[in-house]
Write a protein that holds these residues in place. Structure first.
Motif, mmCIF file in Angstrom:
data_model
loop_
_atom_site.group_PDB
_atom_site.id
_atom_site.type_symbol
_atom_site.label_atom_id
_atom_site.label_comp_id
_atom_site.label_asym_id
_atom_site.label_seq_id
_atom_site.Cartn_x
_atom_site.Cartn_y
_atom_site.Cartn_z
ATOM 1 N N PRO A 171 -1.863 18.826 10.680
ATOM 2 C CA PRO A 171 -0.566 19.166 10.081
ATOM 3 C C PRO A 171 0.579 18.354 10.674
ATOM 4 O O PRO A 171 1.578 18.098 9.986
ATOM 5 C CB PRO A 171 -0.413 20.663 10.375
ATOM 6 N N ALA A 172 0.445 17.942 11.931
ATOM 7 C CA ALA A 172 1.515 17.131 12.540
ATOM 8 C C ALA A 172 1.681 15.801 11.825
ATOM 9 O O ALA A 172 2.788 15.252 11.754
ATOM 10 C CB ALA A 172 1.209 16.894 14.024
ATOM 11 N N ALA A 173 0.567 15.279 11.258
ATOM 12 C CA ALA A 173 0.635 13.996 10.556
ATOM 13 C C ALA A 173 1.343 14.120 9.212
ATOM 14 O O ALA A 173 1.753 13.115 8.628
ATOM 15 C CB ALA A 173 -0.776 13.442 10.351
ATOM 16 N N LEU A 174 1.488 15.347 8.710
ATOM 17 C CA LEU A 174 2.118 15.576 7.417
ATOM 18 C C LEU A 174 3.581 15.983 7.531
ATOM 19 O O LEU A 174 4.253 16.159 6.520
ATOM 20 C CB LEU A 174 1.351 16.656 6.645
ATOM 21 N N LEU A 175 4.054 16.146 8.766
ATOM 22 C CA LEU A 175 5.428 16.560 8.987
ATOM 23 C C LEU A 175 6.289 15.366 9.373
ATOM 24 O O LEU A 175 5.820 14.436 10.026
ATOM 25 C CB LEU A 175 5.490 17.607 10.111
ATOM 26 N N ASP A 176 7.537 15.410 8.997
ATOM 27 C CA ASP A 176 8.505 14.381 9.355
ATOM 28 C C ASP A 176 9.067 14.722 10.735
ATOM 29 O O ASP A 176 9.766 15.730 10.889
ATOM 30 C CB ASP A 176 9.633 14.339 8.328
ATOM 31 N N PRO A 177 8.778 13.904 11.762
ATOM 32 C CA PRO A 177 9.266 14.227 13.107
ATOM 33 C C PRO A 177 10.779 14.255 13.211
ATOM 34 O O PRO A 177 11.334 14.924 14.078
ATOM 35 C CB PRO A 177 8.673 13.110 13.979
ATOM 36 N N LEU A 178 11.470 13.564 12.314
ATOM 37 C CA LEU A 178 12.932 13.588 12.327
ATOM 38 C C LEU A 178 13.461 14.947 11.893
ATOM 39 O O LEU A 178 14.539 15.365 12.300
ATOM 40 C CB LEU A 178 13.489 12.490 11.416
ATOM 41 N N GLU A 179 12.664 15.640 11.043
ATOM 42 C CA GLU A 179 13.071 16.969 10.588
ATOM 43 C C GLU A 179 12.549 18.060 11.520
ATOM 44 O O GLU A 179 13.217 19.055 11.775
ATOM 45 C CB GLU A 179 12.564 17.225 9.167
ATOM 46 N N SER A 180 11.331 17.873 12.020
ATOM 47 C CA SER A 180 10.700 18.910 12.831
ATOM 48 C C SER A 180 11.128 18.846 14.289
ATOM 49 O O SER A 180 11.204 19.863 14.970
ATOM 50 C CB SER A 180 9.175 18.786 12.747
ATOM 51 N N GLY A 181 11.366 17.620 14.788
ATOM 52 C CA GLY A 181 11.628 17.457 16.207
ATOM 53 C C GLY A 181 10.317 17.312 16.939
ATOM 54 O O GLY A 181 9.396 18.103 16.717
ATOM 55 N N PRO A 182 10.160 16.322 17.782
ATOM 56 C CA PRO A 182 8.876 16.064 18.441
ATOM 57 C C PRO A 182 8.334 17.259 19.197
ATOM 58 O O PRO A 182 7.130 17.491 19.237
ATOM 59 C CB PRO A 182 9.200 14.900 19.386
ATOM 60 N N ALA A 183 9.242 18.057 19.814
ATOM 61 C CA ALA A 183 8.783 19.193 20.605
ATOM 62 C C ALA A 183 8.216 20.303 19.728
ATOM 63 O O ALA A 183 7.509 21.180 20.211
ATOM 64 C CB ALA A 183 9.929 19.738 21.455
ATOM 65 N N ARG A 184 8.513 20.257 18.432
ATOM 66 C CA ARG A 184 8.082 21.323 17.535
ATOM 67 C C ARG A 184 6.860 20.931 16.705
ATOM 68 O O ARG A 184 6.369 21.744 15.926
ATOM 69 C CB ARG A 184 9.226 21.707 16.601
ATOM 70 N N LEU A 185 6.380 19.711 16.853
ATOM 71 C CA LEU A 185 5.212 19.305 16.084
ATOM 72 C C LEU A 185 3.977 20.076 16.539
ATOM 73 O O LEU A 185 3.798 20.327 17.731
ATOM 74 C CB LEU A 185 4.974 17.801 16.234
ATOM 75 N N PRO A 186 3.113 20.469 15.616
ATOM 76 C CA PRO A 186 1.907 21.205 15.987
ATOM 77 C C PRO A 186 0.988 20.390 16.900
ATOM 78 O O PRO A 186 0.901 19.169 16.784
ATOM 79 C CB PRO A 186 1.232 21.464 14.628
ATOM 80 N N ARG A 187 0.308 21.094 17.803
ATOM 81 C CA ARG A 187 -0.722 20.493 18.642
ATOM 82 C C ARG A 187 -2.065 20.983 18.100
ATOM 83 O O ARG A 187 -2.309 22.178 18.040
ATOM 84 C CB ARG A 187 -0.533 20.913 20.098
#
Length: 231
Positions: A171-187
């Motif tokens: 799911p992290a690959a499908l999210l925009d890190p600019l919108e989610s924020g790197p600290a909020r990306l799924p692990r």
């Protein structure tokens, strides 16, 4: 010494008594209920799931669970999904189902596959495993990320799976890190049965496992203890 309070969401999905017993064993005060006040007040909420994706979603809607889950996550209150309780956190599933209304179904524009809508906490579609033997039933090793909390002390252990469908895209690959924020990306934690699939996700207040920690022996109990430390 006080124990963390955990609600196991009761909405008609399968046998959840083993989850209740496991959480009690690792030190939680556990209540099996769908009462909104209890769900909102608990330190942690566990969303179990057994059966077809679409049927589980219908049951969750009947219990007004999507709203309860959204409220907890909006307030940063921990939620743990298990098995189909993890799958419904994604956008949709291709698992065949009998919808109760047109708003509960969709059709993939590329291949016409009927889709059941999920809770949409993570992007991605849950699909049938491409493997020689399905369902995947038994013990499989997992591959956890370095910064995992759930798998602290049990990364690389084997856990018990029973499923035919899974998410296969991070799911992290499908999210925009600019919108989610790197600290909020799924692990994302991975396992393999015919193909690589998502075995668990840790994403702030929301965590989930495709396997059953309550049926995974000492490793599963340790994972539940680790989750309790986040409450």
């Amino acid at each position: 010494m006080s124990h963390p309070s955990v609600v196991v969401l009761s909405y008609g999905s399968g046998n959840v008594r083993s989850a209740v017993r496991a959480l009690k064993r690792v030190g939680a005060d556990v209540e099996l209920t769908a009462d909104p006040d209890a769900v909102g007040a608990a330190d942690g909420l566990v969303v179990p799931g057994v059966g077809a994706f679409g049927a589980v979603m219908d049951q969750l809607r009947s219990a007004h669970a999507p709203r309860l889950i959204d409220r907890r996550l909006a307030g940063g209150r921990p939620v743990l999904g298990i098995c189909v309780g993890m799958q419904v956190m994604f956008d949709s599933s291709t698992e065949r189902f009998e919808p109760l209304g047109e708003h509960r179904e969709g059709r993939d524009a590329r291949d016409g596959t009927r889709r059941a809508g999920g809770l949409g906490q993570w992007p991605g579609t849950v699909s049938r495993l491409r493997a020689g033997v399905v369902p995947h039933m038994g013990w499989s090793e997992v591959r956890a990320p370095r910064d995992t909390v759930l798998f602290d002390g049990v990364a690389g252990e084997r856990f018990y799976f029973v499923h035919s469908y899974a998410a296969t895209t991070d799911p992290a690959a499908l999210l925009d890190p600019l919108e989610s924020g790197p600290a909020r990306l799924p692990r994302t934690t991975w396992a393999t049965h015919g193909e690589d699939f998502v075995a668990a996700v840790e994403n702030g207040a929301l965590s989930a496992t495709q396997f059953h920690p309550e049926k995974s022996g000492d490793a599963g109990f340790q994972l539940l203890r680790n989750w309790l430390t986040t409450l």
